[in-house]
Design a protein around this motif. Structure first.
Motif, PDB file in Angstrom:
ATOM      1  N   GLY A 141     -34.208 -41.167  45.008  1.00  5.32           N
ATOM      2  CA  GLY A 141     -33.248 -41.443  43.940  1.00  5.32           C
ATOM      3  C   GLY A 141     -33.770 -41.111  42.544  1.00  5.32           C
ATOM      4  O   GLY A 141     -34.972 -40.998  42.313  1.00  5.32           O
ATOM      5  N   LEU A 142     -32.792 -40.990  41.623  1.00  2.00           N
ATOM      6  CA  LEU A 142     -33.129 -40.571  40.261  1.00  2.00           C
ATOM      7  C   LEU A 142     -33.985 -41.594  39.513  1.00  2.00           C
ATOM      8  O   LEU A 142     -34.746 -41.234  38.623  1.00  2.00           O
ATOM      9  CB  LEU A 142     -31.848 -40.301  39.456  1.00  2.00           C
ATOM     10  N   SER A 143     -33.844 -42.878  39.884  1.00  2.00           N
ATOM     11  CA  SER A 143     -34.648 -43.872  39.154  1.00  2.00           C
ATOM     12  C   SER A 143     -36.137 -43.680  39.488  1.00  2.00           C
ATOM     13  O   SER A 143     -37.003 -43.837  38.632  1.00  2.00           O
ATOM     14  CB  SER A 143     -34.182 -45.293  39.437  1.00  2.00           C
ATOM     15  N   TRP A 144     -36.420 -43.300  40.734  1.00  2.00           N
ATOM     16  CA  TRP A 144     -37.815 -42.994  41.093  1.00  2.00           C
ATOM     17  C   TRP A 144     -38.298 -41.784  40.297  1.00  2.00           C
ATOM     18  O   TRP A 144     -39.385 -41.790  39.724  1.00  2.00           O
ATOM     19  CB  TRP A 144     -37.924 -42.686  42.589  1.00  2.00           C
ATOM     20  N   TYR A 145     -37.429 -40.764  40.248  1.00  2.00           N
ATOM     21  CA  TYR A 145     -37.779 -39.534  39.539  1.00  2.00           C
ATOM     22  C   TYR A 145     -38.061 -39.856  38.069  1.00  2.00           C
ATOM     23  O   TYR A 145     -39.063 -39.425  37.504  1.00  2.00           O
ATOM     24  CB  TYR A 145     -36.617 -38.558  39.680  1.00  2.00           C
TER      25      TYR A 145
END
Ligand SMILES: Nc1ncnc2c1ncn2[C@@H]1O[C@H](COP(=O)(O)OS(=O)(=O)O)[C@@H](OP(=O)(O)O)[C@H]1O
Length: 351
Positions: A141-145
């Protein structure tokens, strides 16, 4: 003898004490503030480093061919060749944001050199390692990125580089879904030199694989080139670019000339800074040519006063390849290169 108490003297002493106590408190609070600031940056930086990162490469032999392999990096691992200096946003107003620009390829094109040179710019914050988000870790997911990105101030450009994105079919749509306005940078280099560079990396890890010459052909006697062999396949730039152009206009893609990045780094960096809408701050004065290494190096990388060349795995000596095989590869790549020049609107002059 009688003591005589002057009330004015008492008030003066009291005031002096108050001033001393006040200065002492101010000093203590400032020291506490500074100390907490350092700790916070350190903790954030450590927590960022503690994320294991998968590094990917084609370097394991499988039926005489190379296959994609991943290496899980240890916490705190510093990616070779990276001077991890400007990823530490010490300013408290800095935040982690998704990238505004990505170096999407190509593998062995000179992507590390470009990233390290760009990091000299005060308006750029770049991740030192390759996150492989869009090709390997998309499900995180984008939050990890976002959490992988260095902290940046408003107005600073956040960047990362993962050269494998350029050849991964699902990547253009995924990047587009994150940001349709993102700026994409591709460092391209003569596909034959690129293939030999790729092969040089492979044999450095698996010395027993067959020669470059034999892996080049499906069948050497018929002369049929094995275009699916990864070192050759990556060099089919037109084929890969086509997928990107289905999602992004050409104006959003900037091509860095890999050979000129070596012969005239300041010139190439000037064009990249223009593309990113940045002031041309990285210039000739930042580079010197290191004769021993045979490549341009930085006079003073950000955060250091010592000259810095990329590590030993950048700028390796290539094996000598049979000239007849090179000639066959020239013929093979010629139509692909011409198509690529047309699509990119730029003649790279590989012959
Ligand atoms: N300044 C400087 N110093 C050292 N090397 C330089 C430089 N500029 C470009 N190059 C070329 O970059 C090649 C490696 O490319 P990448 O960094 O894209 O490789 S990787 O995909 O990240 O593994 C690397 O390939 P090899 O020569 O085969 O090692 C170099 O030719």
């Amino acid at each position: 003898m009688a003591t005589f108490n002057n009330p004015l003297m008492d008030i003066r002493r009291l005031l002096q004490k108050l001033v001393i106590m006040f200065s002492f408190s101010v000093t203590c609070v400032s020291m506490l503030y500074l100390w907490l600031g350092c700790c916070e940056s350190e903790l954030l930086d450590r927590s960022q480093n503690s994320q294991p990162i998968l590094l990917t490469g084609w370097y394991r032999e499988n039926k005489n061919k190379t296959v994609l392999r991943e290496t899980l990096t240890a916490p705190g691992y510093a990616v070779e060749g990276s001077v991890d200096v400007n990823s530490q946003g010490k300013d408290w107003t800095a935040t982690r944001r998704l990238p505004h620009a990505i170096i999407i390829g190509v593998k062995k094109g000179g992507t590390r050199a470009l990233l390290e040179f760009l990091r000299l710019h005060p308006d750029i914050r770049a991740l030192g390692s390759e996150p492989h988000f869009f090709d390997r870790h998309y499900t995180r997911g984008l939050s990890w990125y976002r959490s992988m990105m260095p902290k940046a101030l408003d107005g600073q450009i956040v960047m990362e580089k993962t050269p494998r994105y350029f050849v991964t079919p699902e990547t253009p749509a995924r990047i587009h879904a994150m940001s349709r306005n993102i700026k994409l940078i591709v460092v391209v280099r003569d596909p034959i030199t690129r293939a030999i560079s790729d092969y040089t990396q492979i044999i450095s890890k698996t010395p027993d694989i067959p020669s470059f010459e034999s892996l080049t052909f499906k069948n050497r006697s018929t002369g049929q080139i094995d275009s699916l062999w990864s070192p050759l396949y990556i060099g089919l730039y037109a084929k890969h670019l086509e997928r990107w152009l289905a999602h992004f206009p050409l104006t959003q893609i900037h091509f860095v000339h890999g050979e000129r990045l070596i012969s005239n780094p300041a010139g190439e960096l000037g064009r990249v800074q223009d593309f990113l809408g940045l002031q041309r701050i990285i210039t000739d004065k930042h580079f010197y040519f290191n004769k021993t290494k045979g490549f341009p190096c930085l006079k003073k990388p950000e955060g250091s006063s010592k000259p810095h060349c990329l590590g030993q795995t950048k700028g390796r000596t290539h094996p000598k390849i049979d000239p007849e095989v090179i000639r066959k590869l020239r013929d093979f790549y010629q139509p692909h290169n011409l198509e690529f020049y047309q699509m990119a609107g730029m003649d790279f002059g590989w012959q």
